[in-house]
Scaffold this active site. Structure first.
Site, PDB file in Angstrom:
ATOM      1  CB  THR A 121      -1.092  -0.054   1.217  1.00  0.00           C
ATOM      2  OG1 THR A 121      -1.491   1.297   1.445  1.00  0.00           O
ATOM      3  CG2 THR A 121       0.015  -0.314   2.527  1.00  0.00           C
ATOM      4  CD  GLU A 123      -3.349   3.417   4.407  1.00  0.00           C
ATOM      5  OE1 GLU A 123      -3.039   3.183   5.890  1.00  0.00           O
ATOM      6  OE2 GLU A 123      -4.655   3.507   3.958  1.00  0.00           O
ATOM      7  CE  LYS A 152       0.208  -4.600   3.055  1.00  0.00           C
ATOM      8  NZ  LYS A 152      -0.090  -5.895   2.482  1.00  0.00           N
TER       9      LYS A 152
HETATM   10  P1  NAD Z   1      -9.701  -7.545   2.449  1.00  0.00           P
HETATM   11  O1  NAD Z   1      -9.469  -7.349   3.777  1.00  0.00           O
HETATM   12  O2  NAD Z   1     -10.883  -7.322   1.491  1.00  0.00           O
HETATM   13  O3  NAD Z   1      -9.260  -9.138   2.221  1.00  0.00           O
HETATM   14  C1  NAD Z   1      -8.095  -9.781   2.875  1.00  0.00           C
HETATM   15  C2  NAD Z   1      -8.093 -11.119   2.684  1.00  0.00           C
HETATM   16  O4  NAD Z   1      -6.990 -11.817   3.287  1.00  0.00           O
HETATM   17  C3  NAD Z   1      -9.478 -11.897   2.968  1.00  0.00           C
HETATM   18  O5  NAD Z   1     -10.111 -12.785   2.450  1.00  0.00           O
HETATM   19  C4  NAD Z   1      -8.929 -12.474   4.365  1.00  0.00           C
HETATM   20  O6  NAD Z   1      -9.730 -13.469   4.740  1.00  0.00           O
HETATM   21  C5  NAD Z   1      -7.668 -12.922   3.995  1.00  0.00           C
HETATM   22  N1  NAD Z   1      -6.815 -13.218   5.211  1.00  0.00           N
HETATM   23  C6  NAD Z   1      -6.658 -12.560   6.328  1.00  0.00           C
HETATM   24  N2  NAD Z   1      -5.774 -13.021   7.306  1.00  0.00           N
HETATM   25  C7  NAD Z   1      -5.427 -14.246   6.518  1.00  0.00           C
HETATM   26  C8  NAD Z   1      -4.371 -15.038   6.985  1.00  0.00           C
HETATM   27  N3  NAD Z   1      -3.777 -15.062   8.314  1.00  0.00           N
HETATM   28  N4  NAD Z   1      -4.214 -16.210   6.181  1.00  0.00           N
HETATM   29  C9  NAD Z   1      -4.985 -16.299   5.083  1.00  0.00           C
HETATM   30  N5  NAD Z   1      -5.642 -15.449   4.534  1.00  0.00           N
HETATM   31  C10 NAD Z   1      -5.804 -14.299   5.461  1.00  0.00           C
HETATM   32  O7  NAD Z   1      -8.327  -6.764   1.911  1.00  0.00           O
HETATM   33  P2  NAD Z   1      -8.113  -5.899   0.510  1.00  0.00           P
HETATM   34  O8  NAD Z   1      -8.610  -4.710   0.480  1.00  0.00           O
HETATM   35  O9  NAD Z   1      -8.564  -6.764  -0.609  1.00  0.00           O
HETATM   36  O10 NAD Z   1      -6.554  -5.833   0.424  1.00  0.00           O
HETATM   37  C11 NAD Z   1      -5.911  -6.848   0.047  1.00  0.00           C
HETATM   38  C12 NAD Z   1      -4.293  -6.575  -0.141  1.00  0.00           C
HETATM   39  O11 NAD Z   1      -4.144  -5.513  -0.797  1.00  0.00           O
HETATM   40  C13 NAD Z   1      -3.679  -6.190   1.166  1.00  0.00           C
HETATM   41  O12 NAD Z   1      -2.366  -6.821   1.543  1.00  0.00           O
HETATM   42  C14 NAD Z   1      -3.708  -4.705   1.180  1.00  0.00           C
HETATM   43  O13 NAD Z   1      -2.789  -4.278   1.952  1.00  0.00           O
HETATM   44  C15 NAD Z   1      -3.465  -4.549  -0.242  1.00  0.00           C
HETATM   45  N6  NAD Z   1      -4.011  -3.152  -0.684  1.00  0.00           N
HETATM   46  C16 NAD Z   1      -5.314  -2.895  -0.638  1.00  0.00           C
HETATM   47  C17 NAD Z   1      -5.907  -1.445  -1.076  1.00  0.00           C
HETATM   48  C18 NAD Z   1      -7.266  -1.214  -1.157  1.00  0.00           C
HETATM   49  O14 NAD Z   1      -7.699  -0.198  -1.276  1.00  0.00           O
HETATM   50  N7  NAD Z   1      -8.066  -2.271  -0.556  1.00  0.00           N
HETATM   51  C19 NAD Z   1      -4.722  -0.700  -1.582  1.00  0.00           C
HETATM   52  C20 NAD Z   1      -3.377  -1.120  -1.472  1.00  0.00           C
HETATM   53  C21 NAD Z   1      -3.126  -2.193  -1.023  1.00  0.00           C
HETATM   54  O1  DAU Z   2      -4.163   3.788   0.364  1.00  0.00           O
HETATM   55  C1  DAU Z   2      -4.381   2.424   0.354  1.00  0.00           C
HETATM   56  C2  DAU Z   2      -5.226   1.909   1.362  1.00  0.00           C
HETATM   57  O2  DAU Z   2      -6.695   2.422   1.095  1.00  0.00           O
HETATM   58  C3  DAU Z   2      -5.226   0.539   1.641  1.00  0.00           C
HETATM   59  O3  DAU Z   2      -3.954   0.158   2.032  1.00  0.00           O
HETATM   60  C4  DAU Z   2      -6.205  -0.021   2.810  1.00  0.00           C
HETATM   61  O4  DAU Z   2      -6.380  -1.316   2.834  1.00  0.00           O
HETATM   62  C5  DAU Z   2      -7.426   0.501   2.432  1.00  0.00           C
HETATM   63  O5  DAU Z   2      -8.433   0.243   3.296  1.00  0.00           O
HETATM   64  C6  DAU Z   2      -7.483   2.110   2.219  1.00  0.00           C
HETATM   65  O6  DAU Z   2      -7.379   2.698   3.454  1.00  0.00           O
HETATM   66  P1  DAU Z   2      -7.977   4.147   3.927  1.00  0.00           P
HETATM   67  O7  DAU Z   2      -7.909   4.107   5.469  1.00  0.00           O
HETATM   68  O8  DAU Z   2      -7.511   5.125   3.204  1.00  0.00           O
HETATM   69  O9  DAU Z   2      -9.513   3.634   3.481  1.00  0.00           O
HETATM   70  P2  DAU Z   2     -10.768   3.833   4.104  1.00  0.00           P
HETATM   71  O10 DAU Z   2     -11.924   3.068   2.921  1.00  0.00           O
HETATM   72  O11 DAU Z   2     -11.202   3.102   5.489  1.00  0.00           O
HETATM   73  O12 DAU Z   2     -11.101   5.355   4.081  1.00  0.00           O
HETATM   74  C7  DAU Z   2     -10.887   6.043   3.163  1.00  0.00           C
HETATM   75  C8  DAU Z   2     -10.995   7.633   3.801  1.00  0.00           C
HETATM   76  O13 DAU Z   2     -12.381   7.850   4.048  1.00  0.00           O
HETATM   77  C9  DAU Z   2     -10.171   7.869   4.652  1.00  0.00           C
HETATM   78  O14 DAU Z   2      -9.641   9.257   4.745  1.00  0.00           O
HETATM   79  C10 DAU Z   2     -11.148   7.690   6.007  1.00  0.00           C
HETATM   80  C11 DAU Z   2     -12.321   8.128   5.343  1.00  0.00           C
HETATM   81  N1  DAU Z   2     -13.859   7.782   5.935  1.00  0.00           N
HETATM   82  C12 DAU Z   2     -13.790   6.181   5.967  1.00  0.00           C
HETATM   83  C13 DAU Z   2     -15.043   5.728   6.428  1.00  0.00           C
HETATM   84  C14 DAU Z   2     -15.172   4.145   6.576  1.00  0.00           C
HETATM   85  C15 DAU Z   2     -14.904   8.423   6.231  1.00  0.00           C
HETATM   86  O15 DAU Z   2     -14.459   9.602   6.129  1.00  0.00           O
HETATM   87  N2  DAU Z   2     -15.898   7.849   6.659  1.00  0.00           N
HETATM   88  C16 DAU Z   2     -16.213   6.331   6.662  1.00  0.00           C
HETATM   89  O16 DAU Z   2     -17.260   6.010   7.072  1.00  0.00           O
END
Ligand code: NAD
Ligand code: DAU
Length: 332
Positions: A121, A123, A152
């Protein structure tokens, strides 16, 4: 044809990647997923059974991981605890899965000389000022703010050390915020869309001025596949679509698209340590690998995401009340 192991493939980004690979290549895909609260097997429904298999298990389970690595050509590691608000409540599973889990996979990759891609990420770089014009680059210093981002960052450092010390064939990607179908309703965009469908009001943390840099999940998948196929071993690649928006602007867009007044939301308590702004410079990914985002119209992407949550209420309705109860206990 190659055989990929995808950890965390029942989560939001992982399941999107599985679908992307099955649709765009002839690779075989095995998923290893613990099926935590964040997962959904329904996200992996109707996949071609000859090219897809699912294994329920934990990435910290070294014996299981070893058996699986013996059978595959490459591993793409998504499994993580991914939600900042949860990490502030209880950091423990973040340390176990994000750090110890990644370590367990790296050791298996070392034993089997497996090509390894680590999904991370933006982050890990901390945050940028709201009125700054700078963006993160691959050379930005790591400055994580939260339990999630620090674990991370630690996992990224483990990968880099295994490349340097053991010659591991690994790459890292650091993506900005993803949106699209199959995202858990605890996250910002699906929370607001499902609030409106369920008769609740959108909730903005603090004053809603924090900025996120949005990318459609399918563009993230295409970037990961490009890095896996053509990326330089040992490199990190920033991933993003240059779509910086304040949270307030996103909520106003969703409200307008769902036929509501654009001021029909509530401000709630801010997230402790809330990162101000993320923004990724993706020059390396674009110039070295020729990757470009396909979803460049954010409004069109949000329209289709709203449509997906409207059509797939059975996918999220069961968990919605629990998520809202957890937020209410945090004043958010
Ligand atoms: P998510 O929470 O939707 O999914 C995570 C998955 O990992 C789930 O299916 C969960 O069951 C599995 N998991 C958790 N712990 C585990 C374990 N110990 N063993 C096996 N499986 C396990 O997360 P996401 O949003 O899909 O993010 C996936 C990856 O992408 C993460 O590494 C996150 O850091 C990265 N990422 C996400 C975003 C985003 O915006 N969602 C952005 C940048 C990077
Ligand atoms: O930048 C990548 C990251 O983006 C990933 O690594 C993370 O897994 C993913 O969850 C996301 O992190 P954020 O903390 O940015 O995402 P989130 O969806 O929780 O929140 C996005 C923004 O919105 C953040 O500034 C917090 C704000 N927020 C979130 C929620 C749930 C609100 O204002 N209201 C809300 O109800």
């Amino acid at each position: 044809m190659a055989h990929l192991l995808v950890t965390g493939g029942a989560g939001f980004v992982g399941s999107g990647f599985v679908r992307h690979v099955l649709e765009n290549t002839d690779h075989m895909v095995s998923v290893l997923d613990k099926l935590t609260y964040a997962s959904s097997l329904a996200s992996l429904r109707d996949l071609p059974s000859k090219r897809f298999r699912f294994v329920r298990g934990d990435v910290t389970d070294a014996a299981l991981v070893d058996v699986l690595f013996a059978k595959v050509d490459a591993v793409v590691h998504f499994a993580a605890e991914s939600h900042n608000d949860n990490g502030l409540n209880d950091p423990s599973p973040f340390v176990t899965t994000n750090l110890v889990g990644t370590f367990s996979l790296l050791e298996a990759a070392r034993r089997h000389d497996t090509r390894f891609h680590h999904v991370s990420t933006d982050e890990v770089f901390g945050d940028l000022d709201l009125n700054d014009t700078a963006r993160f680059t691959e050379d930005s210093p790591m400055r994580p703010s939260s339990p999630y981002s620090s674990t991370k960052a630690g996992s990224d450092l483990l990968v880099k050390a295994w490349v340097r010390s053991f010659g591991l064939r690994a790459t890292v990607s650091n993506s900005s915020n993803n949106y699209g179908p199959f995202q858990h309703v605890e996250k910002f965009i699906p929370r607001q869309i499902t609030n409106l469908i369920a008769g609740r009001r959108p909730r903005l943390f603090g004053r809603g001025q924090n900025i996120r840099d949005w990318i459609h999940v399918d563009d993230h998948s295409a970037a990961i596949l490009a890095i896996l196929e053509r990326g330089t071993i040992g490199q990190s690649y920033l991933v993003g679509a240059e779509m910086e928006l304040s949270n307030q602007a996103v909520v106003e867009l969703i409200l307008g698209l769902m036929g509501r007044s654009t001021d029909d939301y509530d401000y709630v308590d801010d997230r402790p340590g809330h990162d101000l702004r993320y923004a990724n410079d993706t020059t390396r990914l674009r110039t070295e690998l020729g990757w470009r985002p396909r979803f460049v119209d954010f409004e069109a992407g949000i329209v289709s995401t709203i449509d997906w949550y409207r059509r797939n209420e059975q996918w999220w309705a069961d968990v919605k009340d629990r998520v809202e109860a957890r937020y209410a206990a945090q004043g958010r």
